[in-house]
Write an enzyme that holds these catalytic residues in place. Structure first.
Site, PDB file in Angstrom:
ATOM      1  CB  CYS A 114      -0.876   0.008   1.123  1.00 53.84           C
ATOM      2  SG  CYS A 114      -2.734   0.989   0.664  1.00 53.84           S
ATOM      3  NE  ARG A 133      -0.326   9.402  -1.728  1.00 55.64           N
ATOM      4  CZ  ARG A 133      -0.496  10.353  -1.196  1.00 55.64           C
ATOM      5  NH1 ARG A 133       0.268  11.446  -1.495  1.00 55.64           N
ATOM      6  NH2 ARG A 133      -0.681  10.878   0.382  1.00 55.64           N
ATOM      7  CB  ILE A 178      -7.474   0.492   4.021  1.00 51.13           C
ATOM      8  CG1 ILE A 178      -7.661  -0.650   4.333  1.00 51.13           C
ATOM      9  CG2 ILE A 178      -7.779   1.184   4.849  1.00 51.13           C
ATOM     10  CD1 ILE A 178      -6.818  -1.341   6.117  1.00 51.13           C
ATOM     11  CG  HIS A 231      -2.970  -2.963   4.196  1.00 50.05           C
ATOM     12  ND1 HIS A 231      -2.410  -2.557   5.421  1.00 50.05           N
ATOM     13  CD2 HIS A 231      -3.515  -1.894   3.391  1.00 50.05           C
ATOM     14  CE1 HIS A 231      -2.465  -1.328   5.191  1.00 50.05           C
ATOM     15  NE2 HIS A 231      -2.629  -0.741   4.356  1.00 50.05           N
ATOM     16  CD  GLU A 268      -0.091  -5.597   6.723  1.00 50.68           C
ATOM     17  OE1 GLU A 268      -0.371  -5.588   5.389  1.00 50.68           O
ATOM     18  OE2 GLU A 268      -0.344  -4.172   6.497  1.00 50.68           O
TER      19      GLU A 268
HETATM   20  N1  GLN Z   1      -3.865   6.546   0.893  1.00 49.77           N
HETATM   21  C1  GLN Z   1      -2.623   6.465   1.268  1.00 49.77           C
HETATM   22  C2  GLN Z   1      -1.090   7.283   1.137  1.00 49.77           C
HETATM   23  O1  GLN Z   1      -1.452   7.267   0.016  1.00 49.77           O
HETATM   24  C3  GLN Z   1      -2.262   4.545   0.821  1.00 49.77           C
HETATM   25  C4  GLN Z   1      -2.935   4.013   2.235  1.00 49.77           C
HETATM   26  C5  GLN Z   1      -2.697   3.122   3.064  1.00 49.77           C
HETATM   27  O2  GLN Z   1      -1.085   2.772   2.947  1.00 49.77           O
HETATM   28  N2  GLN Z   1      -3.084   2.213   3.775  1.00 49.77           N
HETATM   29  O3  GLN Z   1      -0.400   6.703   1.221  1.00 49.77           O
END
Ligand code: GLN
Length: 193
Positions: free
Chosen positions: A84, A107, A135, A171, A173
């Site tokens: 992420c 992003r 997420i 993610h 993990e």
């Molecule tokens: N939106 C986050 C970013 O731009 C990343 C989200 C995440 O790691 N769960 O860094």
């Protein structure tokens, strides 16, 4: 350890090592000196907020990020996993050097927190299905020539690999499934740093 879901990665690593009957030592990296003193075989960049990670990791108290990217370029065979926000950093280190994983990232590509979701992804790295937790996830907008797709969700690429470096937009993990951590540790066998 700058920010984000890092303790869950440590748990997943320990359980993966246990299943593989490997002995591992986990180093918590917060500053450039932590990296220089530990010289690890494998690096994980967790998810969280890439903006915050950059602020802390490029700050004078840490300087971890520039040292980390330098280490990755100097040790090209050592496995790295960015999840992420960690995937965002690998695709765009912003330290004046090249990408660590050859991919272009958008992003928050699905939208804000209300667009976070869980769904099954497929990967040959782990021989099958995995519950992906997305997420405020980034989305890959283009895959560079040095990368190959390794994870897909509904026909969309959500994981890519450049050598032994993987960038995952979810993610791994947080799924109660340590398959990607086992892949990472298995790649570390035989690599000396
Ligand atoms: N939106 C986050 C970013 O731009 C990343 C989200 C995440 O790691 N769960 O860094």
């Amino acid at each position: 350890m700058l920010q984000g879901a890092r303790h869950a990665h440590i748990n997943a690593l320990n359980s993966a090592a246990n299943e593989l009957e490997m002995e591992i030592k986990v180093f918590e990296l917060r500053k450039d000196t932590d990296l220089l003193e530990s010289d690890p075989h494998v690096i994980i960049l967790p998810g969280g907020e890439s903006t915050t990670m950059r602020l802390i990791g490029n700050g004078t108290n840490s300087q971890l990020l520039p040292e980390l990217f330098k280490w990755m370029r100097n040790n090209p065979n050592n496995p790295v996993m960015g999840t992420c926000a960690g995937a965002i950093l690998l695709s765009d280190p912003q330290d004046g050097g090249g990408k660590i994983v050859d991919v272009q990232v958008n992003r928050n590509g699905y939208g804000g927190q209300s667009e976070s979701f869980q769904s099954i992804v497929n990967s040959d790295l782990i021989d099958g299905e995995f519950l992906g937790v997305f997420i405020r996830a980034p989305r890959f907008s283009s895959i560079g020539p040095k990368s190959i797709p390794v994870v897909s969700h509904d026909g969309e690429i959500v994981g890519v690999r450049t050598n032994n470096r993987i960038a995952l937009t979810f993610h791994p993990e947080l799924s109660n499934d340590n398959s990607f951590h086992k892949w990472l540790l298995s790649k570390a066998l035989g690599v000396s740093s």
